[in-house]
Design a protein around this motif. Sequence first.
Motif, PDB file in Angstrom:
ATOM      1  N   ALA A   1      37.699  66.808  35.589  1.00 46.87           N
ATOM      2  CA  ALA A   1      37.382  66.563  34.575  1.00 46.87           C
ATOM      3  C   ALA A   1      37.771  67.679  33.756  1.00 46.87           C
ATOM      4  CB  ALA A   1      36.600  65.731  34.276  1.00 46.87           C
ATOM      5  N   GLY A   2      36.982  68.863  33.591  1.00 47.93           N
ATOM      6  CA  GLY A   2      37.035  69.458  33.271  1.00 47.93           C
ATOM      7  C   GLY A   2      38.179  70.202  33.928  1.00 47.93           C
ATOM      8  N   VAL A   3      39.468  70.007  34.754  1.00 49.11           N
ATOM      9  CA  VAL A   3      40.802  70.779  34.904  1.00 49.11           C
ATOM     10  C   VAL A   3      41.852  69.979  33.692  1.00 49.11           C
ATOM     11  CG1 VAL A   3      43.169  70.062  36.527  1.00 49.11           C
ATOM     12  CG2 VAL A   3      41.003  71.289  37.280  1.00 49.11           C
ATOM     13  N   PHE A   4      41.443  68.230  33.782  1.00 49.49           N
ATOM     14  CA  PHE A   4      41.754  67.852  32.421  1.00 49.49           C
ATOM     15  C   PHE A   4      41.610  67.912  31.491  1.00 49.49           C
ATOM     16  CE2 PHE A   4      41.851  64.137  29.333  1.00 49.49           C
ATOM     17  CZ  PHE A   4      42.924  63.113  29.891  1.00 49.49           C
ATOM     18  N   ALA A   5      40.092  68.351  30.708  1.00 49.47           N
ATOM     19  CA  ALA A   5      39.932  69.028  29.992  1.00 49.47           C
ATOM     20  C   ALA A   5      40.541  70.340  28.851  1.00 49.47           C
ATOM     21  CB  ALA A   5      38.261  69.535  29.310  1.00 49.47           C
ATOM     22  N   LEU A   6      40.620  71.388  30.532  1.00 52.08           N
ATOM     23  CA  LEU A   6      41.844  72.606  30.550  1.00 52.08           C
ATOM     24  C   LEU A   6      42.588  71.982  30.398  1.00 52.08           C
ATOM     25  CD1 LEU A   6      41.747  75.599  30.073  1.00 52.08           C
ATOM     26  CD2 LEU A   6      41.266  76.030  32.246  1.00 52.08           C
ATOM     27  N   VAL A   7      43.834  71.790  30.552  1.00 48.29           N
ATOM     28  CA  VAL A   7      45.375  71.570  30.560  1.00 48.29           C
ATOM     29  C   VAL A   7      45.440  70.907  29.146  1.00 48.29           C
ATOM     30  CG1 VAL A   7      47.240  70.142  31.354  1.00 48.29           C
ATOM     31  CG2 VAL A   7      45.574  70.692  33.173  1.00 48.29           C
ATOM     32  N   HIS A   8      44.891  69.992  28.773  1.00 46.82           N
ATOM     33  CA  HIS A   8      44.772  69.624  27.222  1.00 46.82           C
ATOM     34  C   HIS A   8      44.883  70.356  26.099  1.00 46.82           C
ATOM     35  CE1 HIS A   8      44.782  66.225  23.897  1.00 46.82           C
ATOM     36  NE2 HIS A   8      45.168  65.059  24.847  1.00 46.82           N
ATOM     37  N   LEU A   9      44.278  71.339  26.593  1.00 47.62           N
ATOM     38  CA  LEU A   9      43.972  72.375  25.903  1.00 47.62           C
ATOM     39  C   LEU A   9      45.265  72.898  25.454  1.00 47.62           C
ATOM     40  CD1 LEU A   9      39.991  73.388  25.860  1.00 47.62           C
ATOM     41  CD2 LEU A   9      40.700  71.769  23.418  1.00 47.62           C
ATOM     42  N   LEU A  10      45.766  73.487  26.768  1.00 46.38           N
ATOM     43  CA  LEU A  10      46.959  74.071  26.559  1.00 46.38           C
ATOM     44  C   LEU A  10      47.858  73.230  26.217  1.00 46.38           C
ATOM     45  CD1 LEU A  10      45.968  76.437  30.288  1.00 46.38           C
ATOM     46  CD2 LEU A  10      45.302  76.923  27.313  1.00 46.38           C
ATOM     47  N   THR A  11      48.164  72.217  26.107  1.00 44.90           N
ATOM     48  CA  THR A  11      49.312  71.306  26.133  1.00 44.90           C
ATOM     49  C   THR A  11      49.703  70.372  25.103  1.00 44.90           C
ATOM     50  OG1 THR A  11      49.365  69.830  27.467  1.00 44.90           O
ATOM     51  CG2 THR A  11      50.153  72.249  28.040  1.00 44.90           C
ATOM     52  N   GLY A  12      48.779  69.559  24.837  1.00 44.24           N
ATOM     53  CA  GLY A  12      48.217  68.893  24.117  1.00 44.24           C
ATOM     54  C   GLY A  12      48.745  67.643  24.572  1.00 44.24           C
ATOM     55  N   ARG A  13      48.562  67.154  25.660  1.00 46.03           N
ATOM     56  CA  ARG A  13      49.724  66.206  26.141  1.00 46.03           C
ATOM     57  C   ARG A  13      48.958  66.180  27.448  1.00 46.03           C
ATOM     58  NH1 ARG A  13      54.796  65.688  25.998  1.00 46.03           N
ATOM     59  NH2 ARG A  13      55.292  65.330  28.227  1.00 46.03           N
ATOM     60  N   LEU A  14      48.795  64.236  27.132  1.00 45.59           N
ATOM     61  CA  LEU A  14      47.957  63.500  27.993  1.00 45.59           C
ATOM     62  C   LEU A  14      48.724  63.886  29.214  1.00 45.59           C
ATOM     63  CD1 LEU A  14      46.091  60.100  25.999  1.00 45.59           C
ATOM     64  CD2 LEU A  14      44.885  61.714  27.249  1.00 45.59           C
ATOM     65  N   ARG A  15      49.416  63.584  29.705  1.00 48.00           N
ATOM     66  CA  ARG A  15      50.539  62.783  30.567  1.00 48.00           C
ATOM     67  C   ARG A  15      50.373  64.406  31.693  1.00 48.00           C
ATOM     68  NH1 ARG A  15      54.982  64.111  33.550  1.00 48.00           N
ATOM     69  NH2 ARG A  15      56.113  62.420  34.878  1.00 48.00           N
ATOM     70  N   ALA A  16      50.242  65.328  31.005  1.00 47.65           N
ATOM     71  CA  ALA A  16      50.340  66.902  31.330  1.00 47.65           C
ATOM     72  C   ALA A  16      49.187  66.993  32.285  1.00 47.65           C
ATOM     73  CB  ALA A  16      50.804  68.185  30.492  1.00 47.65           C
ATOM     74  N   SER A  17      47.538  66.489  31.689  1.00 43.83           N
ATOM     75  CA  SER A  17      46.249  66.247  31.830  1.00 43.83           C
ATOM     76  C   SER A  17      46.669  65.580  32.853  1.00 43.83           C
ATOM     77  CB  SER A  17      45.513  65.969  30.697  1.00 43.83           C
ATOM     78  OG  SER A  17      45.775  66.762  28.837  1.00 43.83           O
ATOM     79  N   LEU A  18      46.356  64.415  33.217  1.00 41.13           N
ATOM     80  CA  LEU A  18      46.574  63.537  33.794  1.00 41.13           C
ATOM     81  C   LEU A  18      47.248  64.788  35.277  1.00 41.13           C
ATOM     82  CD1 LEU A  18      47.495  60.482  31.983  1.00 41.13           C
ATOM     83  CD2 LEU A  18      45.272  60.952  33.574  1.00 41.13           C
ATOM     84  N   ILE A  19      48.133  65.041  35.018  1.00 39.70           N
ATOM     85  CA  ILE A  19      48.700  65.356  36.612  1.00 39.70           C
ATOM     86  C   ILE A  19      48.058  66.888  36.806  1.00 39.70           C
ATOM     87  CG2 ILE A  19      50.880  66.851  37.079  1.00 39.70           C
ATOM     88  CD1 ILE A  19      52.371  65.120  35.014  1.00 39.70           C
ATOM     89  N   GLY A  20      47.552  66.946  36.116  1.00 35.17           N
ATOM     90  CA  GLY A  20      46.892  68.486  36.137  1.00 35.17           C
ATOM     91  C   GLY A  20      45.322  67.679  36.956  1.00 35.17           C
ATOM     92  N   ALA A  21      45.439  66.294  37.061  1.00 35.34           N
ATOM     93  CA  ALA A  21      43.303  66.005  37.038  1.00 35.34           C
ATOM     94  C   ALA A  21      44.016  65.832  38.416  1.00 35.34           C
ATOM     95  CB  ALA A  21      43.187  65.005  36.146  1.00 35.34           C
ATOM     96  N   ALA A  22      45.104  65.151  39.128  1.00 32.57           N
ATOM     97  CA  ALA A  22      45.647  64.655  39.797  1.00 32.57           C
ATOM     98  C   ALA A  22      46.329  65.204  40.757  1.00 32.57           C
ATOM     99  CB  ALA A  22      46.692  63.915  40.224  1.00 32.57           C
ATOM    100  N   LEU A  23      46.038  66.880  40.284  1.00 36.54           N
ATOM    101  CA  LEU A  23      46.461  67.670  41.375  1.00 36.54           C
ATOM    102  C   LEU A  23      44.981  68.061  42.104  1.00 36.54           C
ATOM    103  CD1 LEU A  23      49.655  69.726  39.302  1.00 36.54           C
ATOM    104  CD2 LEU A  23      50.127  68.294  42.182  1.00 36.54           C
ATOM    105  N   ALA A  24      44.344  68.775  40.792  1.00 32.54           N
ATOM    106  CA  ALA A  24      42.983  68.927  41.637  1.00 32.54           C
ATOM    107  C   ALA A  24      42.294  67.799  42.779  1.00 32.54           C
ATOM    108  CB  ALA A  24      41.847  69.536  40.393  1.00 32.54           C
ATOM    109  N   LEU A  25      42.592  66.941  41.919  1.00 31.54           N
ATOM    110  CA  LEU A  25      41.911  65.680  42.913  1.00 31.54           C
ATOM    111  C   LEU A  25      42.746  65.529  44.588  1.00 31.54           C
ATOM    112  CD1 LEU A  25      39.853  63.531  43.354  1.00 31.54           C
ATOM    113  CD2 LEU A  25      41.322  61.915  42.357  1.00 31.54           C
TER     114      LEU A  25
END
Length: 414
Positions: A99-123
């Motif tokens: 969830a932290g990866v999701f949150a940090l990517v969202h703060l850096l990009t402002g995009r849900l798709r990028a945030s979900l990709i980050g969380a998926a990559l972490a998983l």
Amino acid sequence: MADPNSRTRPLTQPLLIGALVALASELVFLLRLSVPNKPVFDEVHYLPAARALRDLSGPTNIEHPLLAKELIALSLRWLGDEPFGWRFASTLAGAATIAGVFALVHLLTGRLRASLIGAALALLSFTVYVQARIAMLDTFLAAFLLWGIVVLTWSMRHPGYGRWCLGAALLGLATACKWTAAPYVAFAAVSYLRLRHRHLDRWPGMNPAIAIALLGLVSVGTYFLTFAPAFFYTTDPLTLSRLIPFQWEMYARQTQVLPPHTYQSNWWTWPLMKRPIWYLYEPVDGVQRGIWMIGNPAIMWGGLVAVAALFWAWVKTDSARLLAPAMLWVGSLLIWALIPKSLGFYYYYYPSGIFLTVALAVALDHWRAALRGWDELYLLVCFALLVYFLPVLCAEPLTDAGAFRRWTWFASWV
């Protein structure tokens, strides 16, 4: 920018999606958590220390701070002294990390798709999955560290001393798990001063001198508060007069010269995964099983390309959001060039691997127009590698003692 229609679609709100990401990750980590039914790798050190904290019997494993062992102790008390109880707290830390990866990517990009990709990559990175299913300190360190970075980044856009202090406290909690988080407090101070100097609109209303003082005082104060249970040991309890000298005892143990180890490796080899670690490879319950601390090759090696690409993009754009994940990875690795440890191990690279998933997500988002769906193919490759390596990530039954040859691509991986 965030989706302008997100206000009319509550299910796409970042907080809700992030919570669902954490929940889904937790369910994944809980599957077959009790396998193997014996202590694995460093669990042989941290479980006795957690039991001592649960019972307040006396100091054990004093080379490390207490917080991560306290959290394992709570899990033992609430869920029982058995494999599920040993590891449950780690699954929560692992889910918080995703969830932290999701949150940090969202703060850096402002995009849900990028945030979900980050969380998926972490998983899919292997390392978070493995660490979330073993009672080790690094899992908790990474969770607190990542959320400290998230909250401090959040405070830049929504300034206030309360959020700033919360971020500082989280960094203090990370340090209370393992000292290797301490340099990030200095990183936060330097980053704050640099961004404040170049962009006066960052953290408006916050006095730099007060902010830096709070960062240090709150993080250090939080760190020392986690030693409270040691004051109630029935044997050799800690006292206020011994609190500071005890830190020197910890330092002496941390820096002692240790004998060579089969899986030792130098910090500069970790990005190439030259020497991953078998946490387990032996018969358990009459069946050969293995747990391998190794990263997903597509992510760990692909992440290096992403870091280089972000540096290149930063030179051309001077964008701090592109530089941040690249610098997090560089800083997390260079820490080990300065830490006076006689031995190094691949699992020390765990936070760096997490930052690679952030770098990948930000890079894929930055070049999303040019990639046009190639990021989805990349995720499929990462998932395929997870399926391939899964038997030696979660201790599935293997055919025989020589089954490891299926996954050891290089001689140094044996």
